[in-house]
Design an enzyme around this catalytic site. Structure first.
Site, short mmCIF file in Angstrom:
data_model
loop_
_atom_site.label_atom_id
_atom_site.label_comp_id
_atom_site.label_asym_id
_atom_site.label_seq_id
_atom_site.Cartn_x
_atom_site.Cartn_y
_atom_site.Cartn_z
N ARG A 141 -11.88 -0.89 13.56
CA ARG A 141 -11.50 0.35 13.91
C ARG A 141 -11.82 0.24 15.57
NH1 ARG A 141 -11.37 5.16 11.67
NH2 ARG A 141 -9.71 4.23 10.27
N ARG A 173 -14.79 -3.84 9.97
CA ARG A 173 -15.15 -3.46 8.49
C ARG A 173 -14.93 -4.68 7.68
NH1 ARG A 173 -11.70 1.68 8.71
NH2 ARG A 173 -10.53 0.11 10.04
N ARG A 196 -10.22 -5.60 0.91
CA ARG A 196 -10.11 -4.36 1.73
C ARG A 196 -11.54 -4.38 2.46
NH1 ARG A 196 -9.60 -0.22 -2.85
NH2 ARG A 196 -11.00 -1.58 -3.72
N LYS A 233 0.75 -1.05 0.15
CA LYS A 233 0.06 0.02 0.03
C LYS A 233 0.94 1.19 -0.04
CE LYS A 233 -0.83 -0.74 5.07
NZ LYS A 233 -1.98 -1.04 5.87
#
Length: 318
Positions: free
Chosen positions: A213, A228, A236, A163
């Site tokens: 998170r 998530r 992702r 990334k």
């Protein structure tokens, strides 16, 4: 309760998606407590010799409506030090203009303003690289410009994630399998022939259960996080990349990481931090504009915005 004057430095108000926007949740809680809400964008801030740091600001009132969610009640130029708190909520990317904004906000601090998160701490904690300070909690990670280094890391760990350091919302993230398919092309895309630094991490299968998170407010973990979860074959979990947000209690490992980092980061002026944790490993430390307040509140009944406003009030009273 003392009524406060709050300045939110944020993206254009007209761009807010109020059903999920964390800054909106902060504003709504502030208005509920009788605080005055004022907003500006980073480009509205200036420093002038003899005047100090000021901003062209908009006083607003939340209407409670879903469509026209605020009304402007006044606008003028004001010194940042005249507010009880300045809350920096500009979304990434952390580019040159964001960097310059932190310097202007730092000068405002020297003139007496209270700014959250601390401008110096924002500069010192780039969201991808901040994890390097805490290797005891991270998965195997490499930061480099070298193609040879990336290939050696891949040979050691098999499945890897690559990334860019300046991405947000899952942008520019690639997974490479043990067969190395397309690794060369991905390296070329991300590091631009050695001109740009990239981060490489061992792939964590725990992503299937979500990229969690975990929020720190005033140095303490919020008891619930938002997992998530990737959808439709995606690797992702980011909500911006189509991930599904599922709120849940933080795990014992989440709490261990949060309680270790919380006091350290809070002492540096980071009032609000979003830790990204996959499985048992810390992958990012988000400090610019952490989100997920509304999702956690809606699903778990934990009023995250109230916890945040409690922390701001306590900091300003101290």
């Amino acid at each position: 309760m003392v009524r406060m004057k709050l300045l939110f430095v944020a993206d254009p108000l007209e761009s807010f998606k109020t059903y999920k926007d964390t800054t909106f949740a902060m504003m709504r809680e502030a208005q509920k407590r009788g605080h005055t809400i004022t907003a500006c964008e980073p480009q509205d801030i200036r420093w002038l010799h003899g005047e100090g740091v000021t901003a062209q600001v908009r006083d607003i009132r939340l209407t409670g409506a879903a469509d026209v969610w605020f009304e402007e009640t006044g606008t003028d130029r004001r010194a940042l030090q005249t507010f009880d708190a300045v809350i920096m909520r500009k979304d990434p990317p952390f580019d040159s203009e964001y960097f310059y904004s932190t310097h202007l906000l730092g000068q405002a601090e020297r003139e007496g303003a209270r700014v959250f998160n601390s401008p110096a701490a924002l500069r010192d904690h780039p969201e991808k690289l901040a994890i390097l300070e805490f290797p005891q909690f991270t998965a195997p990670t490499l930061v480099t410009r070298s193609e040879a280094d990336v290939r050696a890391f891949h040979a050691t760990h098999g499945e890897i994630i690559l990334k860019p350091l300046d991405g947000m919302g899952g942008m520019g993230i690639f997974k490479v399998g043990a067969d190395g398919l397309n690794l060369g092309a991905i390296i070329e895309t991300l590091n631009r022939d050695g001109a740009q630094t990239v981060m490489v991490q061992k792939f964590l299968p725990g992503i299937a259960q979500g990229d969690k998170r975990v929020l720190l407010i005033g140095g303490k973990p919020v008891p619930f996080c938002l997992a998530r979860i990737p959808q439709g074959g995606e690797v992702r979990g980011n909500l911006a990349a189509g991930g599904k947000g599922v709120a849940q209690p933080i795990s014992a490992r989440d709490r261990e990481i949060a309680e270790a980092l919380g006091p350290i980061l809070f002492a540096r002026g980071l009032m609000l931090v979003g830790l990204d944790i996959i499985g048992d490993s810390l992958t990012e430390i988000n400090v610019t504009s952490p989100t997920c307040f509304q999702e956690i509140t809606d699903q778990m009944g934990c009023d995250v915005a109230a916890l945040f406003m409690d922390a701001v009030q306590a900091a300003c009273a101290g």
